[in-house]
Scaffold this motif. Structure first.
Motif, short mmCIF file in Angstrom:
data_model
loop_
_atom_site.label_atom_id
_atom_site.label_comp_id
_atom_site.label_asym_id
_atom_site.label_seq_id
_atom_site.Cartn_x
_atom_site.Cartn_y
_atom_site.Cartn_z
N SER A 110 64.03 -9.58 -7.39
CA SER A 110 63.11 -8.93 -6.52
C SER A 110 63.78 -7.46 -6.14
CB SER A 110 63.24 -9.43 -5.05
OG SER A 110 62.80 -10.92 -5.34
N LEU A 111 65.06 -7.32 -6.11
CA LEU A 111 65.30 -5.86 -5.98
C LEU A 111 65.08 -5.15 -7.23
CD1 LEU A 111 67.18 -3.90 -4.09
CD2 LEU A 111 69.23 -4.96 -5.16
N LEU A 112 65.43 -5.59 -8.29
CA LEU A 112 65.25 -5.06 -9.68
C LEU A 112 63.88 -4.66 -9.81
CD1 LEU A 112 65.97 -3.71 -12.32
CD2 LEU A 112 65.63 -6.08 -13.17
N ALA A 113 62.96 -5.47 -9.44
CA ALA A 113 61.56 -5.14 -9.27
C ALA A 113 61.13 -3.91 -8.28
CB ALA A 113 60.75 -6.43 -8.93
N TYR A 114 61.75 -3.70 -7.31
CA TYR A 114 61.83 -2.76 -6.54
C TYR A 114 62.15 -1.28 -6.89
CZ TYR A 114 62.99 0.36 -2.38
OH TYR A 114 62.92 1.59 -1.38
N LEU A 115 63.31 -1.37 -7.79
CA LEU A 115 64.20 -0.30 -8.04
C LEU A 115 63.49 -0.12 -9.51
CD1 LEU A 115 67.73 -1.39 -7.59
CD2 LEU A 115 66.42 0.30 -6.27
N ASP A 116 62.89 -0.80 -10.13
CA ASP A 116 62.13 -0.50 -11.49
C ASP A 116 61.31 -1.76 -11.73
OD1 ASP A 116 61.37 0.17 -13.96
OD2 ASP A 116 63.64 -0.25 -15.03
N PRO A 117 59.89 -1.35 -11.34
CA PRO A 117 59.08 -2.27 -11.44
C PRO A 117 58.58 -2.64 -12.92
CG PRO A 117 58.09 -0.55 -9.98
CD PRO A 117 59.29 -0.24 -10.85
N LYS A 118 58.85 -1.97 -13.80
CA LYS A 118 58.42 -2.28 -15.18
C LYS A 118 59.85 -3.33 -16.04
CE LYS A 118 55.70 1.52 -15.77
NZ LYS A 118 55.29 2.76 -16.60
N ALA A 119 60.92 -3.38 -15.28
CA ALA A 119 62.07 -3.92 -15.90
C ALA A 119 61.81 -5.31 -16.29
CB ALA A 119 63.47 -3.79 -14.86
N GLU A 120 62.34 -5.91 -17.44
CA GLU A 120 62.24 -7.28 -17.74
C GLU A 120 63.25 -8.23 -17.34
OE1 GLU A 120 62.01 -7.53 -21.98
OE2 GLU A 120 60.10 -6.55 -22.19
N GLN A 121 62.93 -9.23 -17.13
CA GLN A 121 64.19 -10.05 -16.50
C GLN A 121 64.24 -11.40 -17.35
OE1 GLN A 121 63.55 -10.99 -12.25
NE2 GLN A 121 62.66 -9.10 -11.77
N LYS A 122 65.20 -11.22 -18.25
CA LYS A 122 65.39 -12.15 -19.38
C LYS A 122 66.53 -13.12 -19.10
CE LYS A 122 63.61 -9.66 -23.23
NZ LYS A 122 63.81 -8.92 -24.46
N SER A 123 67.53 -12.60 -18.23
CA SER A 123 68.53 -13.64 -17.58
C SER A 123 69.06 -13.07 -16.37
CB SER A 123 69.53 -13.63 -18.97
OG SER A 123 70.46 -12.44 -18.88
N SER A 124 69.75 -13.74 -15.61
CA SER A 124 70.30 -13.53 -14.37
C SER A 124 71.29 -12.45 -14.65
CB SER A 124 70.90 -14.76 -13.56
OG SER A 124 71.55 -14.20 -12.43
N ASP A 125 72.13 -12.45 -15.75
CA ASP A 125 73.22 -11.30 -15.88
C ASP A 125 72.53 -10.29 -16.27
OD1 ASP A 125 75.31 -13.25 -15.37
OD2 ASP A 125 75.42 -13.91 -17.62
N ALA A 126 71.52 -10.24 -17.03
CA ALA A 126 70.86 -8.93 -17.44
C ALA A 126 70.13 -8.25 -16.31
CB ALA A 126 69.54 -9.35 -18.57
N VAL A 127 69.54 -9.15 -15.32
CA VAL A 127 68.94 -8.81 -14.11
C VAL A 127 69.87 -7.75 -13.29
CG1 VAL A 127 68.04 -9.23 -12.01
CG2 VAL A 127 67.16 -10.20 -13.92
N ASN A 128 71.27 -8.56 -13.25
CA ASN A 128 72.25 -7.91 -12.34
C ASN A 128 72.83 -6.53 -12.95
OD1 ASN A 128 72.09 -9.61 -10.26
ND2 ASN A 128 73.80 -10.81 -10.87
N ALA A 129 73.00 -6.52 -14.46
CA ALA A 129 73.25 -5.60 -14.93
C ALA A 129 72.28 -4.41 -14.78
CB ALA A 129 73.73 -5.57 -16.55
N ALA A 130 71.09 -4.77 -14.87
CA ALA A 130 70.09 -3.65 -14.77
C ALA A 130 70.10 -3.14 -13.38
CB ALA A 130 68.55 -4.38 -15.17
N VAL A 131 69.99 -3.89 -12.39
CA VAL A 131 70.10 -3.37 -10.88
C VAL A 131 71.24 -2.53 -10.71
CG1 VAL A 131 70.64 -4.28 -8.45
CG2 VAL A 131 69.17 -5.73 -9.88
N LYS A 132 72.62 -2.71 -11.35
CA LYS A 132 73.53 -1.93 -10.95
C LYS A 132 73.38 -0.47 -11.72
CE LYS A 132 76.90 -5.68 -10.46
NZ LYS A 132 78.09 -6.29 -11.13
N THR A 133 72.48 -0.60 -12.81
CA THR A 133 72.35 0.85 -13.48
C THR A 133 71.32 1.74 -12.45
OG1 THR A 133 70.58 0.06 -14.76
CG2 THR A 133 72.70 -0.13 -15.51
N LYS A 134 70.45 0.99 -11.74
CA LYS A 134 69.48 1.66 -10.91
C LYS A 134 69.83 1.75 -9.35
CE LYS A 134 66.24 1.10 -14.23
NZ LYS A 134 65.81 2.59 -14.81
N LEU A 135 70.86 1.43 -8.83
CA LEU A 135 71.31 1.56 -7.80
C LEU A 135 71.95 2.96 -7.23
CD1 LEU A 135 73.25 -1.89 -6.71
CD2 LEU A 135 71.20 -1.24 -5.54
#
Length: 318
Positions: A110-135
């Motif tokens: 949900s946080l990733l979708a807030y930071l980057d609505p177009k981001a794909e969510q293929k795995s939990s680790d990938a989601v967390n890695a993506a969040v950290k690049t957007k924070l």
């Protein structure tokens, strides 16, 4: 100026509707502070000393999770103050960014979708890695727990019994059953990929019909209980799952994405000991446990602080 972590029931249960304006939000936050706390979180003022401020969004599960985090930190001798029921993510993210709040329970996808609505969510680790690049650079995401609060397809007890389905069953098990079932959810659920479209494309499910209700709210719960619909979109930590005996089907293809409970932290405000304490909470908290804790708070009307303390003690963290 700081205030203690001890809060009255009246303060803890005060509703925190999302602010319409910054002024309204500031007034709400002032009402949630102790009488001697003159800081304005929106202005970036911070408590003095080494106090860790644990905040929560304006819904019961977030308040419960904040209590769990805060009491786990207190068990390590860390001074804690609380800012409960602050508002929506649009408000709380800004307060974390300016350091007014140190720790906030979040949901990784949900946080990733807030930071980057177009981001794909293929795995939990990938989601967390993506969040950290957007924070914001001042923030960090700690370890995610297995506990999730996200959309799911749930069956009522009558339907689950009829087709011999349990909480170990998956959406794939509906393949030959779906044509006999009416499924309910929000109007958007009918047209979203994370809804009927995805259930068909990912699992090959075509239901008898769709009934437009609400987003996992009272209309959906009532329709499922009364068997007006046999399946519905229900959030995975909704206490009605326990109360009504709904059976949530597993989603092995992660159609509904990820929404794992994860601490979001203002980095310079939390010691390594605090980080370790929160990661230990994440290691022990799963969806079944969170559902049980939510049920105690929302259906049994127990004080979330008491529920948090009892669970931490039982998990060896309090």
């Amino acid at each position: 100026m700081t205030f203690t972590a001890t809060r009255s029931r009246s303060l803890r249960n005060r509703p925190g509707a999302a602010a319409v304006t910054l002024a309204a939000t500031a007034a709400l936050l002032a009402g949630c502070s102790s009488s001697d706390d003159k800081s304005d979180p929106l202005a970036g003022d911070k408590p003095s000393g080494d106090t860790v401020v644990v905040g929560s969004n304006n819904f019961p599960e977030s308040t419960l999770l904040a209590d769990i985090y805060g009491e786990a930190l207190k068990a390590k001798g860390i001074e804690v103050s609380y800012q409960p029921n602050i508002g929506s993510r649009e408000v709380t993210y800004g307060q974390l960014r300016n350091g007014s709040v140190t720790v906030l329970p979040e949901y990784n996808g949900s946080l990733l979708a807030y930071l980057d609505p177009k981001a794909e969510q293929k795995s939990s680790d990938a989601v967390n890695a993506a969040v950290k690049t957007k924070l914001d650079a001042k923030l960090t995401l700690l370890e995610s727990s297995p506990a999730e609060n996200k959309d799911s397809v749930a069956l009522n007890a009558e339907t689950a019994k009829k087709y011999d389905l349990t909480s170990d069953s998956t959406l794939e098990d509906l393949k030959g059953i779906a044509p006999d079932l009416v499924i309910g959810g929000s109007p958007e659920f009918q047209t979203r990929q994370q809804g009927l479209k995805g259930l068909e494309s990912e699992y090959g499910l075509e239901f008898k019909s769709f009934k437009a209700l609400d987003a996992g709210g009272p209309l959906t719960r009532a329709a499922l209980t009364k068997n007006t619909v046999q399946a519905a979109d229900v959030f995975t930590t909704d206490p009605s799952i326990t109360k009504e005996g709904f059976v949530v089907l597993k989603d092995p293809k992660n159609l509904f994405g990820f929404a794992q409970v994860t601490p979001l932290v203002y980095k310079s405000g939390l010691s390594q000991e605090g980080v370790d304490a929160l990661n230990a909470v994440s290691a022990k908290l799963d969806t079944k446990t969170l559902l049980d804790l939510d049920t105690q708070v929302q259906l049994e009307n127990k004080d979330p602080l008491d529920v948090a303390k009892a669970w931490l003690k039982s998990a060896g963290l309090g």
